[in-house]
Design an enzyme around this catalytic site. Structure first.
Site, PDB file in Angstrom:
ATOM      1  N   ARG A 191      12.282   6.020  23.358  1.00 17.58           N
ATOM      2  CA  ARG A 191      12.689   4.979  22.391  1.00 17.58           C
ATOM      3  C   ARG A 191      11.720   3.807  22.314  1.00 17.58           C
ATOM      4  O   ARG A 191      12.082   2.713  21.917  1.00 17.58           O
ATOM      5  CB  ARG A 191      14.104   4.490  22.658  1.00 17.58           C
ATOM      6  CG  ARG A 191      15.105   5.604  22.557  1.00 17.58           C
ATOM      7  CD  ARG A 191      16.504   5.107  22.339  1.00 17.58           C
ATOM      8  NE  ARG A 191      17.362   6.244  22.125  1.00 17.58           N
ATOM      9  CZ  ARG A 191      17.855   6.994  23.099  1.00 17.58           C
ATOM     10  NH1 ARG A 191      17.567   6.698  24.343  1.00 17.58           N
ATOM     11  NH2 ARG A 191      18.623   8.015  22.822  1.00 17.58           N
ATOM     12  N   LYS A 210       2.037  -0.359  10.893  1.00 16.10           N
ATOM     13  CA  LYS A 210       2.395   0.949  10.319  1.00 16.10           C
ATOM     14  C   LYS A 210       1.829   2.033  11.234  1.00 16.10           C
ATOM     15  O   LYS A 210       0.634   2.061  11.508  1.00 16.10           O
ATOM     16  CB  LYS A 210       1.768   1.122   8.930  1.00 16.10           C
ATOM     17  CG  LYS A 210       2.483   0.387   7.819  1.00 16.10           C
ATOM     18  CD  LYS A 210       1.882   0.794   6.483  1.00 16.10           C
ATOM     19  CE  LYS A 210       2.522   0.048   5.334  1.00 16.10           C
ATOM     20  NZ  LYS A 210       1.910   0.404   4.040  1.00 16.10           N
ATOM     21  N   GLU A 266     -12.720  -1.453   2.250  1.00 19.18           N
ATOM     22  CA  GLU A 266     -11.490  -2.212   2.533  1.00 19.18           C
ATOM     23  C   GLU A 266     -11.816  -3.693   2.770  1.00 19.18           C
ATOM     24  O   GLU A 266     -11.021  -4.561   2.438  1.00 19.18           O
ATOM     25  CB  GLU A 266     -10.752  -1.633   3.745  1.00 19.18           C
ATOM     26  CG  GLU A 266     -10.280  -0.189   3.583  1.00 19.18           C
ATOM     27  CD  GLU A 266      -9.105  -0.001   2.614  1.00 19.18           C
ATOM     28  OE1 GLU A 266      -8.615  -0.994   2.040  1.00 19.18           O
ATOM     29  OE2 GLU A 266      -8.696   1.168   2.419  1.00 19.18           O
ATOM     30  N   LYS A 276      -5.673  -9.616   5.773  1.00 17.98           N
ATOM     31  CA  LYS A 276      -4.655  -8.599   6.084  1.00 17.98           C
ATOM     32  C   LYS A 276      -3.467  -9.259   6.803  1.00 17.98           C
ATOM     33  O   LYS A 276      -2.302  -8.998   6.484  1.00 17.98           O
ATOM     34  CB  LYS A 276      -5.269  -7.482   6.935  1.00 17.98           C
ATOM     35  CG  LYS A 276      -4.261  -6.477   7.457  1.00 17.98           C
ATOM     36  CD  LYS A 276      -4.201  -5.188   6.706  1.00 17.98           C
ATOM     37  CE  LYS A 276      -2.976  -4.360   7.063  1.00 17.98           C
ATOM     38  NZ  LYS A 276      -3.141  -2.956   7.073  1.00 17.98           N
ATOM     39  N   GLU A 281       6.595  -4.315   3.214  1.00 20.62           N
ATOM     40  CA  GLU A 281       6.104  -3.935   1.885  1.00 20.62           C
ATOM     41  C   GLU A 281       7.182  -3.950   0.793  1.00 20.62           C
ATOM     42  O   GLU A 281       7.396  -2.957   0.101  1.00 20.62           O
ATOM     43  CB  GLU A 281       5.419  -2.555   1.952  1.00 20.62           C
ATOM     44  CG  GLU A 281       4.496  -2.320   0.774  1.00 20.62           C
ATOM     45  CD  GLU A 281       3.564  -1.123   0.959  1.00 20.62           C
ATOM     46  OE1 GLU A 281       3.082  -0.922   2.087  1.00 20.62           O
ATOM     47  OE2 GLU A 281       3.342  -0.431  -0.029  1.00 20.62           O
ATOM     48  N   ARG A 300       2.834  -7.173   0.028  1.00 21.84           N
ATOM     49  CA  ARG A 300       2.035  -6.194   0.773  1.00 21.84           C
ATOM     50  C   ARG A 300       1.522  -5.059  -0.112  1.00 21.84           C
ATOM     51  O   ARG A 300       0.533  -4.406   0.211  1.00 21.84           O
ATOM     52  CB  ARG A 300       2.834  -5.647   1.972  1.00 21.84           C
ATOM     53  CG  ARG A 300       1.972  -4.850   2.925  1.00 21.84           C
ATOM     54  CD  ARG A 300       2.614  -4.588   4.274  1.00 21.84           C
ATOM     55  NE  ARG A 300       1.733  -3.765   5.095  1.00 21.84           N
ATOM     56  CZ  ARG A 300       1.902  -3.515   6.371  1.00 21.84           C
ATOM     57  NH1 ARG A 300       2.924  -4.031   7.011  1.00 21.84           N
ATOM     58  NH2 ARG A 300       1.065  -2.753   7.037  1.00 21.84           N
ATOM     59  N   ASN A 331      -2.517  -2.154  -1.628  1.00 25.09           N
ATOM     60  CA  ASN A 331      -2.733  -0.835  -2.246  1.00 25.09           C
ATOM     61  C   ASN A 331      -3.674  -0.903  -3.439  1.00 25.09           C
ATOM     62  O   ASN A 331      -3.877   0.105  -4.126  1.00 25.09           O
ATOM     63  CB  ASN A 331      -1.397  -0.234  -2.721  1.00 25.09           C
ATOM     64  CG  ASN A 331      -0.524   0.132  -1.556  1.00 25.09           C
ATOM     65  OD1 ASN A 331      -1.021   0.561  -0.522  1.00 25.09           O
ATOM     66  ND2 ASN A 331       0.776  -0.055  -1.699  1.00 25.09           N
ATOM     67  N   HIS A 348      -5.861   1.954  -4.592  1.00 22.98           N
ATOM     68  CA  HIS A 348      -5.394   3.174  -3.916  1.00 22.98           C
ATOM     69  C   HIS A 348      -4.634   4.132  -4.835  1.00 22.98           C
ATOM     70  O   HIS A 348      -4.452   5.295  -4.487  1.00 22.98           O
ATOM     71  CB  HIS A 348      -4.502   2.819  -2.711  1.00 22.98           C
ATOM     72  CG  HIS A 348      -5.303   2.271  -1.545  1.00 22.98           C
ATOM     73  ND1 HIS A 348      -6.069   1.144  -1.643  1.00 22.98           N
ATOM     74  CD2 HIS A 348      -5.449   2.705  -0.271  1.00 22.98           C
ATOM     75  CE1 HIS A 348      -6.651   0.906  -0.472  1.00 22.98           C
ATOM     76  NE2 HIS A 348      -6.292   1.836   0.380  1.00 22.98           N
ATOM     77  N   HIS A 378      -6.480   7.263  -4.185  1.00 19.88           N
ATOM     78  CA  HIS A 378      -5.866   8.348  -3.404  1.00 19.88           C
ATOM     79  C   HIS A 378      -5.938   9.675  -4.142  1.00 19.88           C
ATOM     80  O   HIS A 378      -6.171  10.724  -3.547  1.00 19.88           O
ATOM     81  CB  HIS A 378      -4.390   8.033  -3.100  1.00 19.88           C
ATOM     82  CG  HIS A 378      -4.222   7.384  -1.769  1.00 19.88           C
ATOM     83  ND1 HIS A 378      -3.117   6.615  -1.462  1.00 19.88           N
ATOM     84  CD2 HIS A 378      -4.994   7.375  -0.663  1.00 19.88           C
ATOM     85  CE1 HIS A 378      -3.240   6.171  -0.225  1.00 19.88           C
ATOM     86  NE2 HIS A 378      -4.364   6.608   0.280  1.00 19.88           N
ATOM     87  N   HIS A 430     -12.486   7.962   2.389  1.00 22.62           N
ATOM     88  CA  HIS A 430     -11.408   7.127   1.872  1.00 22.62           C
ATOM     89  C   HIS A 430     -12.002   5.934   1.104  1.00 22.62           C
ATOM     90  O   HIS A 430     -11.622   5.655  -0.037  1.00 22.62           O
ATOM     91  CB  HIS A 430     -10.558   6.646   3.049  1.00 22.62           C
ATOM     92  CG  HIS A 430      -9.426   5.755   2.653  1.00 22.62           C
ATOM     93  ND1 HIS A 430      -8.323   6.206   1.986  1.00 22.62           N
ATOM     94  CD2 HIS A 430      -9.246   4.424   2.828  1.00 22.62           C
ATOM     95  CE1 HIS A 430      -7.498   5.201   1.774  1.00 22.62           C
ATOM     96  NE2 HIS A 430      -8.035   4.104   2.273  1.00 22.62           N
TER      97      HIS A 430
END
Ligand SMILES: NC(=O)c1ccc[n+]([C@@H]2O[C@H](COP(=O)([O-])OP(=O)(O)OC[C@H]3O[C@@H](n4cnc5c(N)ncnc54)[C@H](O)[C@@H]3O)[C@@H](O)[C@H]2O)c1
Length: 350
Positions: free
Chosen positions: A115, A137, A179, A219, A229, A233, A237, A240, A244, A259
């Site tokens: 946990r 994340k 980025e 960031k 998000e 936030r 993206n 992206h 993506h 990427h």
């Protein structure tokens, strides 16, 4: 020795600079029963020797093969098995020494072990220093879908030491730089100015500590405002949505994109028209135009429709507005996509 962090994100201290100055002291105060380091093949070779003598003699390592294709449940199972063999208890610490793959997967394995045990991020790629290691994340890919299983869990600390970048392949460095430019465009005119000032200096020769400090501040500011998000936030993206789709499309070709290469194209296409030429000028210095066959457009559109931000046949893109840290959500229709992609391909090299 230094105790004061450079940034604090909620409870998580972020230390920048030489690990020698910070890591042993931070560890000493924590009294973990056991320290385990997770690496991949490359960080085992290039990064582990740099930190080994800063850790207790009893430290153990777990090493997995490098690459996104291993960021899955099977590798997690293998990592958990190793943790079991090493009798990793609730007071153990997992150190993630690697790029975003190690950080995301190690964070997930730690967050779910008994946990949740403490983990720290020691990012070793530019992308993970400026982005992946910060923000809580964690997760893995499942059935070919990126990052679909995961949890939000902040690390106990983050240590950013740009000297790890000395062994990183230049293409990986460039990938992370996309980025950094994104952070400049969404929240830091100062950083954008510094990037412009860097002129034609080759990326490996840039002063990364200075650029990283500005980039990380962006960031952290965004994540602190909106950790899960719900709104701001989404700005992270930027680039992206189209990026993506391009990354996935090119993955199945003989010329896959990193990427960052894909996100750079995404940012040029997604930014509103009045700013497009200027943004393209900045990005094309590092990311030359990539030819995109017209036959790919329908496939790209279908991939974009699957994005979780979208609903009923339209695609939504998070883009920056005039002032730093302002979010604008734009809708894109299928008819607009070919124009954006051909406009991008008609830019001449910077
Ligand atoms: N959690 C987040 O918020 C977040 C944000 C952005 C990206 N990500 C994730 O990050 C991952 C991509 O991260 P990445 O680009 O760091 O990829 P990566 O972890 O695969 O690292 C890229 C390559 O560089 C090698 N490497 C790492 N450090 C090195 C060093 N110092 N010297 C030599 N080689 C080194 C790795 O072994 C790998 O081969 C993706 O899985 C993405 O989903 C997560």
């Amino acid at each position: 020795m230094r105790l004061e962090p450079d940034f604090l994100l909620f409870e998580t201290p972020v230390f920048m600079g030489s690990l020698r100055q910070t890591l042993p002291h931070w560890l000493e105060k924590k009294h973990y029963t056991q320290v385990i380091v997770l690496t991949d093949d490359n960080t085992q070779t290039h990064c582990w020797p740099q930190i080994q003598n800063l850790l207790p003699h009893s430290v153990k390592t777990i090493t997995i093969p490098a690459g996104e294709q291993h960021k899955n449940l099977k590798t997690c199972e293998w990592i958990w098995n190793q943790m079991l063999l090493q009798q990793c208890d609730r007071k153990s610490l997992l150190i993630n020494l690697g790029g975003g793959v190690i950080g995301d997967m190690g964070g997930f394995c730690a967050a779910t072990w008994k946990r949740g045990i403490d983990f720290i991020q020691i990012p070793t790629t530019l992308l993970s220093m400026t982005d992946a290691a910060i923000g809580g994340k964690t997760g893995i890919d499942f059935q070919g879908i990126k990052n679909i299983i995961g949890v939000f869990q902040n690390p106990a600390a983050i240590f950013i030491d740009p000297t790890f970048l000395n062994t990183l392949a230049e293409r990986e460095l460039r990938s992370g730089f996309a980025e950094v430019i994104k952070h400049a465009l969404i929240g830091s005119p100062v950083l954008l100015h510094k990037i412009h000032q860097s002129g034609n200096t080759p990326l490996p020769h840039l002063d990364w500590s200075e650029l990283l400090r500005e980039s990380i501040a962006v960031k952290i500011h965004v994540v602190a405002q909106d950790p899960t998000e719900q709104n701001l936030r989404m700005l992270l993206n930027f680039g992206h949505t189209i990026g993506h789709a391009l990354e996935s499309y090119f993955l199945d070709t003989d010329t896959p994109l990193t990427h960052g290469e894909a996100i750079a194209i995404g940012m040029i296409c997604e930014i509103p028209k009045d700013k497009r030429a200027e943004v393209a000028k900045t990005l094309l210095r590092y990311f030359p135009v990539v030819p995109i066959p017209e036959t790919a457009y329908p496939e790209l559109w279908n991939m974009m429709l699957q994005d979780k931000k979208n609903s009923s046949g339209t695609v939504r893109m998070a883009v920056p507005d005039e002032l730093p840290f302002t979010l604008n959500v734009l809708e894109l229709s299928e008819m607009q996509l070919p124009d954006l992609l051909s406009e991008y391909q008609n830019f001449s090299p910077a």
